[in-house]
Design a protein around this motif. Structure first.
Motif, PDB file in Angstrom:
ATOM      1  N   MET A 167       0.806  -1.169   0.116  1.00 30.14           N
ATOM      2  CA  MET A 167      -0.007  -0.046   0.178  1.00 30.14           C
ATOM      3  C   MET A 167       1.079   1.173   0.170  1.00 30.14           C
ATOM      4  SD  MET A 167      -3.118  -0.271   0.238  1.00 30.14           S
ATOM      5  CE  MET A 167      -4.045  -1.779  -0.099  1.00 30.14           C
ATOM      6  N   ILE A 168       1.021   2.165  -1.054  1.00 31.84           N
ATOM      7  CA  ILE A 168       1.705   3.223  -1.070  1.00 31.84           C
ATOM      8  C   ILE A 168       0.504   4.134  -1.968  1.00 31.84           C
ATOM      9  CG2 ILE A 168       3.599   4.634  -2.073  1.00 31.84           C
ATOM     10  CD1 ILE A 168       4.506   2.272  -0.471  1.00 31.84           C
ATOM     11  N   PHE A 169      -0.048   4.984  -0.715  1.00 36.20           N
ATOM     12  CA  PHE A 169      -1.412   5.782  -1.183  1.00 36.20           C
ATOM     13  C   PHE A 169      -2.261   4.778  -1.932  1.00 36.20           C
ATOM     14  CE2 PHE A 169       2.532   8.983  -2.034  1.00 36.20           C
ATOM     15  CZ  PHE A 169       2.293   9.568  -0.818  1.00 36.20           C
ATOM     16  N   GLY A 170      -2.476   3.840  -1.019  1.00 34.34           N
ATOM     17  CA  GLY A 170      -3.557   3.245  -1.882  1.00 34.34           C
ATOM     18  C   GLY A 170      -2.639   1.958  -2.259  1.00 34.34           C
ATOM     19  N   TRP A 171      -3.276   0.921  -3.172  1.00 28.90           N
ATOM     20  CA  TRP A 171      -2.386  -0.289  -3.505  1.00 28.90           C
ATOM     21  C   TRP A 171      -1.394   0.377  -4.653  1.00 28.90           C
ATOM     22  CZ3 TRP A 171      -3.862  -4.897  -7.145  1.00 28.90           C
ATOM     23  CH2 TRP A 171      -3.183  -6.123  -6.689  1.00 28.90           C
ATOM     24  N   ALA A 220      -1.507  -7.490  -0.465  1.00 30.96           N
ATOM     25  CA  ALA A 220      -0.919  -6.065  -0.343  1.00 30.96           C
ATOM     26  C   ALA A 220      -0.189  -6.160   1.202  1.00 30.96           C
ATOM     27  CB  ALA A 220      -2.039  -5.296  -0.190  1.00 30.96           C
ATOM     28  N   CYS A 221       0.659  -5.544   1.227  1.00 28.31           N
ATOM     29  CA  CYS A 221       1.450  -5.164   2.597  1.00 28.31           C
ATOM     30  C   CYS A 221       1.134  -3.716   2.899  1.00 28.31           C
ATOM     31  CB  CYS A 221       2.650  -5.383   2.878  1.00 28.31           C
ATOM     32  SG  CYS A 221       3.700  -4.948   1.742  1.00 28.31           S
ATOM     33  N   ALA A 222       0.921  -3.609   4.218  1.00 30.33           N
ATOM     34  CA  ALA A 222       0.451  -2.042   4.660  1.00 30.33           C
ATOM     35  C   ALA A 222       0.807  -2.190   6.219  1.00 30.33           C
ATOM     36  CB  ALA A 222      -0.997  -2.370   4.755  1.00 30.33           C
ATOM     37  N   LEU A 223       0.519  -0.770   6.645  1.00 28.26           N
ATOM     38  CA  LEU A 223       1.207  -0.850   8.251  1.00 28.26           C
ATOM     39  C   LEU A 223      -0.036  -0.603   9.000  1.00 28.26           C
ATOM     40  CD1 LEU A 223       4.112   1.495   7.810  1.00 28.26           C
ATOM     41  CD2 LEU A 223       4.142  -0.979   8.449  1.00 28.26           C
ATOM     42  N   ARG A 224      -1.178  -0.228   8.295  1.00 26.08           N
ATOM     43  CA  ARG A 224      -2.445  -0.172   9.286  1.00 26.08           C
ATOM     44  C   ARG A 224      -3.695  -0.389   8.517  1.00 26.08           C
ATOM     45  NH1 ARG A 224      -3.925   3.032  13.763  1.00 26.08           N
ATOM     46  NH2 ARG A 224      -1.440   3.258  13.815  1.00 26.08           N
ATOM     47  N   LEU A 225      -4.704  -1.040   9.154  1.00 23.78           N
ATOM     48  CA  LEU A 225      -5.906  -1.447   8.764  1.00 23.78           C
ATOM     49  C   LEU A 225      -6.868  -1.033   9.931  1.00 23.78           C
ATOM     50  CD1 LEU A 225      -6.889  -4.368   6.288  1.00 23.78           C
ATOM     51  CD2 LEU A 225      -8.513  -3.473   8.159  1.00 23.78           C
ATOM     52  N   ARG A 282      14.930   4.981   3.753  1.00 26.75           N
ATOM     53  CA  ARG A 282      14.512   4.814   2.557  1.00 26.75           C
ATOM     54  C   ARG A 282      13.761   5.922   1.729  1.00 26.75           C
ATOM     55  NH1 ARG A 282      11.979  -0.433   1.968  1.00 26.75           N
ATOM     56  NH2 ARG A 282      11.723  -0.085  -0.098  1.00 26.75           N
ATOM     57  N   LEU A 283      13.243   6.808   2.632  1.00 26.55           N
ATOM     58  CA  LEU A 283      11.823   7.352   2.087  1.00 26.55           C
ATOM     59  C   LEU A 283      12.365   8.906   2.044  1.00 26.55           C
ATOM     60  CD1 LEU A 283       9.144   6.106   4.475  1.00 26.55           C
ATOM     61  CD2 LEU A 283       9.872   5.558   2.234  1.00 26.55           C
ATOM     62  N   LYS A 284      11.484   9.817   1.192  1.00 26.38           N
ATOM     63  CA  LYS A 284      11.598  11.108   1.109  1.00 26.38           C
ATOM     64  C   LYS A 284      10.895  11.850   2.095  1.00 26.38           C
ATOM     65  CE  LYS A 284      12.249  11.102  -3.908  1.00 26.38           C
ATOM     66  NZ  LYS A 284      12.207   9.706  -4.336  1.00 26.38           N
ATOM     67  N   VAL A 298      -0.388  10.130   8.522  1.00 31.83           N
ATOM     68  CA  VAL A 298      -1.674   9.687   8.155  1.00 31.83           C
ATOM     69  C   VAL A 298      -1.949   8.280   8.595  1.00 31.83           C
ATOM     70  CG1 VAL A 298      -3.087   9.324   6.122  1.00 31.83           C
ATOM     71  CG2 VAL A 298      -1.749  11.554   6.373  1.00 31.83           C
ATOM     72  N   VAL A 299      -0.855   7.444   8.046  1.00 29.14           N
ATOM     73  CA  VAL A 299      -0.831   5.993   8.396  1.00 29.14           C
ATOM     74  C   VAL A 299      -0.584   5.767   9.675  1.00 29.14           C
ATOM     75  CG1 VAL A 299       0.023   3.878   7.530  1.00 29.14           C
ATOM     76  CG2 VAL A 299      -0.349   5.489   5.844  1.00 29.14           C
ATOM     77  N   GLN A 300       0.166   6.582  10.395  1.00 24.37           N
ATOM     78  CA  GLN A 300       0.584   6.463  11.672  1.00 24.37           C
ATOM     79  C   GLN A 300       1.448   5.212  11.769  1.00 24.37           C
ATOM     80  OE1 GLN A 300      -2.574   7.959  14.574  1.00 24.37           O
ATOM     81  NE2 GLN A 300      -3.816   7.613  12.712  1.00 24.37           N
TER      82      GLN A 300
HETATM   83  C1  LIG Z   1       4.482   7.039   0.615  1.00 24.09           C
HETATM   84  C2  LIG Z   1       4.014   5.620   1.350  1.00 24.09           C
HETATM   85  C3  LIG Z   1       2.583   5.647   1.541  1.00 24.09           C
HETATM   86  C4  LIG Z   1       2.228   4.530   2.283  1.00 24.09           C
HETATM   87  N1  LIG Z   1       0.793   4.569   2.305  1.00 24.09           N
HETATM   88  C5  LIG Z   1       0.084   3.586   3.291  1.00 24.09           C
HETATM   89  C6  LIG Z   1      -1.090   3.170   3.198  1.00 24.09           C
HETATM   90  O1  LIG Z   1      -1.791   4.134   2.676  1.00 24.09           O
HETATM   91  N2  LIG Z   1      -1.467   2.392   4.080  1.00 24.09           N
HETATM   92  C7  LIG Z   1      -0.757   1.682   4.798  1.00 24.09           C
HETATM   93  O2  LIG Z   1      -1.303   0.758   5.566  1.00 24.09           O
HETATM   94  N3  LIG Z   1       0.650   1.527   4.596  1.00 24.09           N
HETATM   95  C8  LIG Z   1       1.035   2.612   3.756  1.00 24.09           C
HETATM   96  N4  LIG Z   1       2.319   2.548   3.562  1.00 24.09           N
HETATM   97  C9  LIG Z   1       3.545   1.768   4.436  1.00 24.09           C
HETATM   98  C10 LIG Z   1       3.844   0.667   3.472  1.00 24.09           C
HETATM   99  O3  LIG Z   1       2.724  -0.171   2.750  1.00 24.09           O
HETATM  100  C11 LIG Z   1       4.718  -0.340   4.039  1.00 24.09           C
HETATM  101  O4  LIG Z   1       5.801   0.329   4.543  1.00 24.09           O
HETATM  102  C12 LIG Z   1       5.225  -1.542   3.204  1.00 24.09           C
HETATM  103  O5  LIG Z   1       5.751  -2.662   3.960  1.00 24.09           O
HETATM  104  C13 LIG Z   1       6.064  -1.162   2.154  1.00 24.09           C
HETATM  105  O6  LIG Z   1       6.660  -2.004   1.616  1.00 24.09           O
HETATM  106  P1  LIG Z   1       8.202  -2.526   1.063  1.00 24.09           P
HETATM  107  O7  LIG Z   1       8.833  -2.657   2.516  1.00 24.09           O
HETATM  108  O8  LIG Z   1       8.055  -3.920   0.339  1.00 24.09           O
HETATM  109  O9  LIG Z   1       8.517  -1.202   0.237  1.00 24.09           O
HETATM  110  C14 LIG Z   1       3.054   3.632   2.981  1.00 24.09           C
HETATM  111  C15 LIG Z   1       4.247   3.913   2.863  1.00 24.09           C
HETATM  112  C16 LIG Z   1       4.930   5.015   1.800  1.00 24.09           C
HETATM  113  C17 LIG Z   1       6.359   5.206   1.909  1.00 24.09           C
END
Ligand SMILES: Cc1cc2nc3c(=O)[nH]c(=O)nc-3n(C[C@H](O)[C@H](O)[C@H](O)COP(=O)(O)O)c2cc1C
Length: 162
Positions: free
Chosen positions: A24-28, A52-57, A125-127, A137-139
């Protein structure tokens, strides 16, 4: 079984089943959605699964269930601050907010399973604006939250349906 980055996927004709995954990066991730949109005709005849992997649901009590089996890592799920109402950040991270664009990439395609895994966060790794979004936002909190047992269980469960 072949594992490929989106940019390295060749001819899809050889495959009966395709598992498509992205964070999930701004959505999938847009790359995953674009891949599905562009290949929707070829994917139509195949067994499909998405992850999908994400950090919050955020748990949404008003969630409507759809007929697609969902596998959600319990470690990813958080409760809303107020029962029954979601704030703007929480609305951004509901299953509906995530799933609808995933499925809308090609509405005719019906994956046999969709999984949501807990991901990882490495701020180095991020900007700066990505850091603002992911912390604000994602916290998300820096760390590696991937649950490999859960991921393996999902993979094994797929072998029953694809
Ligand atoms: C710019 C950005 C946007 C993200 N948007 C979300 C999001 O909307 N929801 C969420 O749960 N996680 C979000 N994440 C967290 C990523 O999904 C999470 O770090 C994921 O493990 C990244 O995969 P990778 O380590 O393979 O790059 C975001 C991360 C970044 C950097």
């Amino acid at each position: 079984m072949d594992i490929r980055k989106f940019s390295e996927v060749g001819i899809l004709d050889h495959y009966d089943s395709v598992v498509i995954g992205a964070p999930m990066i701004f959505g999938w991730h847009a790359v995953a959605r674009r891949f599905i949109r562009r290949n929707r005709k070829l994917l139509a005849g195949k067994n499909l699964a998405y992850f999908a992997c994400a950090l919050r649901l955020t748990k949404d009590q008003k969630e409507t269930t759809n007929s697609i089996p969902l596998f959600i890592d319990p470690g990813l799920v958080s409760q809303p601050q107020k029962t029954g109402s979601l704030n703007i950040k929480e609305r951004f991270t509901t299953i509906g907010h995530y799933l609808t664009p995933m499925l809308n990439s090609a509405p005719d395609l019906k994956p046999v399973s969709v999984a949501f895994f807990n991901g990882k966060l490495d701020l180095r790794r991020l900007k700066w604006w990505q850091v603002l979004f992911v912390l604000g936002v994602v916290q998300g909190k820096p760390g590696d939250y991937r649950d490999w047992d859960f991921i393996k269980r999902w993979s094994r469960s797929l072998s029953q349906v694809i």
